[in-house]
Design a protein around this motif. Structure first.
Motif, PDB file in Angstrom:
ATOM      1  N   THR A   1       0.898  -1.140   0.070  1.00 51.44           N
ATOM      2  CA  THR A   1       0.127  -0.004  -0.050  1.00 51.44           C
ATOM      3  C   THR A   1       0.945   1.324  -0.028  1.00 51.44           C
ATOM      4  O   THR A   1       0.581   2.348  -0.640  1.00 51.44           O
ATOM      5  CB  THR A   1      -0.926   0.098   1.381  1.00 51.44           C
ATOM      6  OG1 THR A   1       0.025  -0.092   2.478  1.00 51.44           O
ATOM      7  CG2 THR A   1      -1.907  -1.140   1.122  1.00 51.44           C
ATOM      8  N   ASN A   2       1.945   1.124   0.694  1.00 52.49           N
ATOM      9  CA  ASN A   2       2.849   2.144   0.981  1.00 52.49           C
ATOM     10  C   ASN A   2       2.355   3.744   1.302  1.00 52.49           C
ATOM     11  O   ASN A   2       2.830   4.624   0.852  1.00 52.49           O
ATOM     12  CB  ASN A   2       3.585   2.473  -0.472  1.00 52.49           C
ATOM     13  CG  ASN A   2       5.075   3.152  -0.307  1.00 52.49           C
ATOM     14  OD1 ASN A   2       5.784   2.882   0.707  1.00 52.49           O
ATOM     15  ND2 ASN A   2       5.215   3.775  -1.361  1.00 52.49           N
ATOM     16  N   HIS A   3       1.386   3.581   2.357  1.00 56.22           N
ATOM     17  CA  HIS A   3       0.720   4.935   2.640  1.00 56.22           C
ATOM     18  C   HIS A   3       1.916   5.398   3.619  1.00 56.22           C
ATOM     19  O   HIS A   3       1.702   6.873   3.611  1.00 56.22           O
ATOM     20  CB  HIS A   3      -0.534   4.602   3.442  1.00 56.22           C
ATOM     21  CG  HIS A   3      -1.560   4.042   2.621  1.00 56.22           C
ATOM     22  ND1 HIS A   3      -2.119   4.693   1.614  1.00 56.22           N
ATOM     23  CD2 HIS A   3      -2.057   2.847   2.694  1.00 56.22           C
ATOM     24  CE1 HIS A   3      -2.988   3.947   0.830  1.00 56.22           C
ATOM     25  NE2 HIS A   3      -3.018   2.728   1.709  1.00 56.22           N
ATOM     26  N   LEU A   4       2.675   4.770   4.284  1.00 61.84           N
ATOM     27  CA  LEU A   4       3.391   5.654   5.067  1.00 61.84           C
ATOM     28  C   LEU A   4       5.033   5.660   4.647  1.00 61.84           C
ATOM     29  O   LEU A   4       5.820   6.652   4.993  1.00 61.84           O
ATOM     30  CB  LEU A   4       3.794   4.644   6.324  1.00 61.84           C
ATOM     31  CG  LEU A   4       2.392   4.396   7.423  1.00 61.84           C
ATOM     32  CD1 LEU A   4       2.720   3.793   8.519  1.00 61.84           C
ATOM     33  CD2 LEU A   4       2.066   5.772   7.915  1.00 61.84           C
ATOM     34  N   GLY A   5       5.202   4.838   3.689  1.00 58.51           N
ATOM     35  CA  GLY A   5       6.598   5.129   2.982  1.00 58.51           C
ATOM     36  C   GLY A   5       7.639   4.037   4.016  1.00 58.51           C
ATOM     37  O   GLY A   5       7.313   4.147   5.077  1.00 58.51           O
ATOM     38  N   ALA A   6       8.437   3.566   3.147  1.00 58.85           N
ATOM     39  CA  ALA A   6       9.499   2.825   3.860  1.00 58.85           C
ATOM     40  C   ALA A   6      10.120   3.193   4.938  1.00 58.85           C
ATOM     41  O   ALA A   6      10.393   2.505   5.823  1.00 58.85           O
ATOM     42  CB  ALA A   6      10.509   2.314   2.632  1.00 58.85           C
ATOM     43  N   LYS A   7      10.735   4.428   4.832  1.00 64.28           N
ATOM     44  CA  LYS A   7      11.505   5.174   6.001  1.00 64.28           C
ATOM     45  C   LYS A   7      10.556   5.151   7.137  1.00 64.28           C
ATOM     46  O   LYS A   7      10.689   4.732   8.333  1.00 64.28           O
ATOM     47  CB  LYS A   7      11.821   6.571   5.486  1.00 64.28           C
ATOM     48  CG  LYS A   7      13.260   6.278   4.771  1.00 64.28           C
ATOM     49  CD  LYS A   7      13.711   7.811   4.354  1.00 64.28           C
ATOM     50  CE  LYS A   7      14.398   8.456   5.388  1.00 64.28           C
ATOM     51  NZ  LYS A   7      14.946   9.983   5.054  1.00 64.28           N
ATOM     52  N   THR A   8       9.285   5.512   7.158  1.00 64.56           N
ATOM     53  CA  THR A   8       8.496   5.808   8.410  1.00 64.56           C
ATOM     54  C   THR A   8       8.319   4.158   8.835  1.00 64.56           C
ATOM     55  O   THR A   8       8.061   3.993  10.060  1.00 64.56           O
ATOM     56  CB  THR A   8       7.186   6.307   7.673  1.00 64.56           C
ATOM     57  OG1 THR A   8       7.460   7.797   7.545  1.00 64.56           O
ATOM     58  CG2 THR A   8       6.196   6.313   8.959  1.00 64.56           C
ATOM     59  N   ARG A   9       7.925   3.225   7.930  1.00 65.50           N
ATOM     60  CA  ARG A   9       7.678   1.835   8.393  1.00 65.50           C
ATOM     61  C   ARG A   9       9.005   1.402   9.268  1.00 65.50           C
ATOM     62  O   ARG A   9       8.590   0.784  10.259  1.00 65.50           O
ATOM     63  CB  ARG A   9       7.246   0.907   7.318  1.00 65.50           C
ATOM     64  CG  ARG A   9       5.984   1.161   6.957  1.00 65.50           C
ATOM     65  CD  ARG A   9       5.646  -0.029   5.590  1.00 65.50           C
ATOM     66  NE  ARG A   9       6.486  -0.043   4.566  1.00 65.50           N
ATOM     67  CZ  ARG A   9       6.599   0.546   3.522  1.00 65.50           C
ATOM     68  NH1 ARG A   9       5.689   1.459   3.476  1.00 65.50           N
ATOM     69  NH2 ARG A   9       7.392   0.373   2.586  1.00 65.50           N
ATOM     70  N   GLU A  10      10.182   1.515   8.865  1.00 64.37           N
ATOM     71  CA  GLU A  10      11.305   1.192   9.361  1.00 64.37           C
ATOM     72  C   GLU A  10      11.390   2.013  10.772  1.00 64.37           C
ATOM     73  O   GLU A  10      11.859   1.279  11.698  1.00 64.37           O
ATOM     74  CB  GLU A  10      12.442   1.341   8.518  1.00 64.37           C
ATOM     75  CG  GLU A  10      12.715   0.390   7.374  1.00 64.37           C
ATOM     76  CD  GLU A  10      12.529  -0.994   7.803  1.00 64.37           C
ATOM     77  OE1 GLU A  10      12.770  -1.629   8.581  1.00 64.37           O
ATOM     78  OE2 GLU A  10      11.806  -1.822   7.104  1.00 64.37           O
ATOM     79  N   LEU A  11      11.115   3.246  10.803  1.00 61.99           N
ATOM     80  CA  LEU A  11      11.274   3.671  12.259  1.00 61.99           C
ATOM     81  C   LEU A  11      10.314   3.369  12.995  1.00 61.99           C
ATOM     82  O   LEU A  11      10.595   3.129  14.201  1.00 61.99           O
ATOM     83  CB  LEU A  11      10.820   5.581  11.891  1.00 61.99           C
ATOM     84  CG  LEU A  11      12.098   6.134  11.173  1.00 61.99           C
ATOM     85  CD1 LEU A  11      11.621   7.372  10.749  1.00 61.99           C
ATOM     86  CD2 LEU A  11      13.279   6.300  11.907  1.00 61.99           C
ATOM     87  N   ILE A  12       9.065   3.073  12.572  1.00 69.34           N
ATOM     88  CA  ILE A  12       8.021   2.255  13.648  1.00 69.34           C
ATOM     89  C   ILE A  12       8.254   0.848  14.030  1.00 69.34           C
ATOM     90  O   ILE A  12       8.402   0.545  15.034  1.00 69.34           O
ATOM     91  CB  ILE A  12       6.546   2.311  12.622  1.00 69.34           C
ATOM     92  CG1 ILE A  12       5.960   3.506  12.671  1.00 69.34           C
ATOM     93  CG2 ILE A  12       5.723   1.177  13.542  1.00 69.34           C
ATOM     94  CD1 ILE A  12       4.870   3.750  11.737  1.00 69.34           C
ATOM     95  N   ALA A  13       9.083   0.236  13.010  1.00 71.83           N
ATOM     96  CA  ALA A  13       9.791  -1.102  13.368  1.00 71.83           C
ATOM     97  C   ALA A  13      10.897  -1.067  14.294  1.00 71.83           C
ATOM     98  O   ALA A  13      10.668  -1.728  15.134  1.00 71.83           O
ATOM     99  CB  ALA A  13       9.965  -1.819  12.109  1.00 71.83           C
ATOM    100  N   LEU A  14      11.789  -0.061  14.315  1.00 75.79           N
ATOM    101  CA  LEU A  14      12.717   0.105  15.229  1.00 75.79           C
ATOM    102  C   LEU A  14      11.957   0.323  16.742  1.00 75.79           C
ATOM    103  O   LEU A  14      12.397  -0.259  17.679  1.00 75.79           O
ATOM    104  CB  LEU A  14      13.682   1.227  14.828  1.00 75.79           C
ATOM    105  CG  LEU A  14      14.532   0.835  13.728  1.00 75.79           C
ATOM    106  CD1 LEU A  14      15.642   2.066  13.188  1.00 75.79           C
ATOM    107  CD2 LEU A  14      15.560  -0.367  14.112  1.00 75.79           C
TER     108      LEU A  14
END
Length: 113
Positions: A39-52
């Motif tokens: 879906t890429n609503h958040l973008g890869a960088k934001t997803r990785e920040l959430i994941a961290l």
């Protein structure tokens, strides 16, 4: 300290073994892991920040290793990572405060019993 590249390699070796024993589980994990990218609503960088941040709150070294590597690859800044870690710290302290109220409630109710 942990050798993060070795952690990633070691986990990958064991994941290959696990995938031969329970392939559907690993396929399902892969689908979940890739769902946000579809879906890429958040973008890869934001997803990785959430994941961290979540990796810190769940205390998962494997998650920290894989998502840190991805964050570096994506060029996530030190300031962005620090802010995400600040959110994780806040949530951990918030959970401790919330559960402290549970202790107070338990003590009060147990004293009444």
């Amino acid at each position: 300290m942990i050798e993060w590249k070795e952690t990633i390699q070691d986990i990958n070796v064991r994941l290959k073994e696990l995938s031969t024993r329970t392939p559907d589980t690993l396929r399902g994990f892969g689908l979940i892991a890739g769902a946000g990218a579809n879906t890429n609503h958040l973008g890869a960088k934001t997803r990785e920040l959430i994941a961290l941040a979540v990796a810190v709150t769940t205390r998962c070294d494997g998650c920290i290793a894989f998502h840190s590597a991805e964050a570096v690859k994506l060029g996530v800044s030190d300031a962005e990572i620090a802010e995400a870690l600040g959110v994780a710290i806040n949530l951990n302290t918030g959970a401790a405060i919330t559960y402290s109220t549970h202790v107070l409630d338990a003590i009060d109710k147990l004293k009444q019993a």
